[in-house]
Write a protein that holds these residues in place. Structure first.
Motif, PDB file in Angstrom:
ATOM      1  N   ARG A  63      37.653  -3.642  24.690  1.00  0.00           N
ATOM      2  CA  ARG A  63      38.627  -3.469  26.181  1.00  0.00           C
ATOM      3  C   ARG A  63      37.955  -3.012  27.418  1.00  0.00           C
ATOM      4  N   VAL A  94      41.907  -8.424  23.220  1.00  0.00           N
ATOM      5  CA  VAL A  94      42.089  -8.046  24.630  1.00  0.00           C
ATOM      6  C   VAL A  94      42.664  -8.990  25.363  1.00  0.00           C
ATOM      7  N   GLU A  97      43.037  -7.126  30.012  1.00  0.00           N
ATOM      8  CA  GLU A  97      41.827  -7.244  30.752  1.00  0.00           C
ATOM      9  C   GLU A  97      41.325  -8.140  31.212  1.00  0.00           C
TER      10      GLU A  97
END
Length: 186
Positions: A63, A94, A97
Motif C-alpha cells: 500500500r 490495494v 492507492e
C-alpha cells in the motif's frame, strides 16, 4: 513537491523461468533515459500478499509503495489469453492507492505480444479510477527480440514506442498529481 514523477515499475509475472525481468530491465533503462522519473521496481515475485485479501503479509508495504507512486508501468506477459493471476490479487489487495494516477503497459508474449492481457487489465484499472495510457509497447515473439545478455535487438522501433508512451505518461501523471490535491466528488 518534486517535479520528478514517482513511477512504480510493476513486474507482473511470478513464474519460474519468467522473461519479465529481462523486459523490465529494458523498460527501466528507457524510463531513466527519458528522464523526469524516479523509478521504484516492484517485482511481484518479492511481494507476498494472501489470496484471502486479509491484509497480512506485505500488504501494508505494498500500500505504501503504490500510494507513493504518481504513475505505474506494468510489464505483463499473456498467459492463456489473459494476465497473470497473482497480478489480480495484488491489484485487489490495494484499492484506494491506485486511484487518480496514470498507468502505461509493456506487454510481451507470443504472436499477440501480450495485447490480450492488456485489454483485460484496462477494464480492471478503469474500475479503480486509473487512467491507462493509450500508447503501449508490445513485444510479440519476445524471445527473439532480446539477445542472450538481455539487450534488445533492433530496438529503434521499441524505443520510439516507449518514448511516446512515456511522454503521455508524464503529461497524465503530472496532471493527475495536481488533480489529486482536490478531493474527489463522490
Amino acid at each position: 513537491m518534486s517535479s520528478q514523477l514517482k513511477v512504480a515499475l510493476v513486474v507482473a509475472s511470478v513464474r519460474e523461468q519468467r522473461f519479465g525481468p529481462v523486459v523490465a530491465g529494458w523498460v527501466r533503462e528507457q524510463l531513466e533515459a527519458h528522464g523526469g522519473f524516479e523509478v521504484d521496481v516492484l517485482d511481484l515475485v518479492d511481494v507476498h500478499v494472501p489470496v484471502t485479501l486479509d491484509g497480512s503479509g506485505d500488504t501494508e508495504a505494498l500500500r505504501a509503495r503504490i500510494g507513493a507512486a504518481d504513475a505505474f508501468v506494468v510489464v505483463t506477459p499473456e498467459y492463456n489469453h489473459g494476465y497473470p493471476g497473482y497480478l489480480k490479487i495484488v491489484v485487489d489487495t490495494v484499492l484506494e492507492e491506485w486511484a487518480g494516477k496514470a498507468l502505461g503497459f509493456v506487454s510481451y508474449g507470443g504472436s499477440a505480444g501480450g495485447s490480450r492481457s492488456v485489454e483485460q487489465l484496462r477494464q480492471v484499472f478503469t474500475e479503480l479510477q486509473v487512467h491507462t495510457i493509450r500508447r503501449q509497447v508490445v513485444f510479440s515473439g519476445v524471445w527473439d527480440r532480446f539477445d542472450d545478455e538481455g539487450r534488445l535487438v533492433e530496438g529503434a522501433r521499441y524505443e520510439g514506442a516507449a518514448k511516446s508512451m512515456f511522454d503521455q505518461l508524464v503529461w497524465w501523471a503530472a496532471a493527475l498529481r495536481e488533480a489529486r490535491r482536490t478531493p474527489v466528488v463522490a
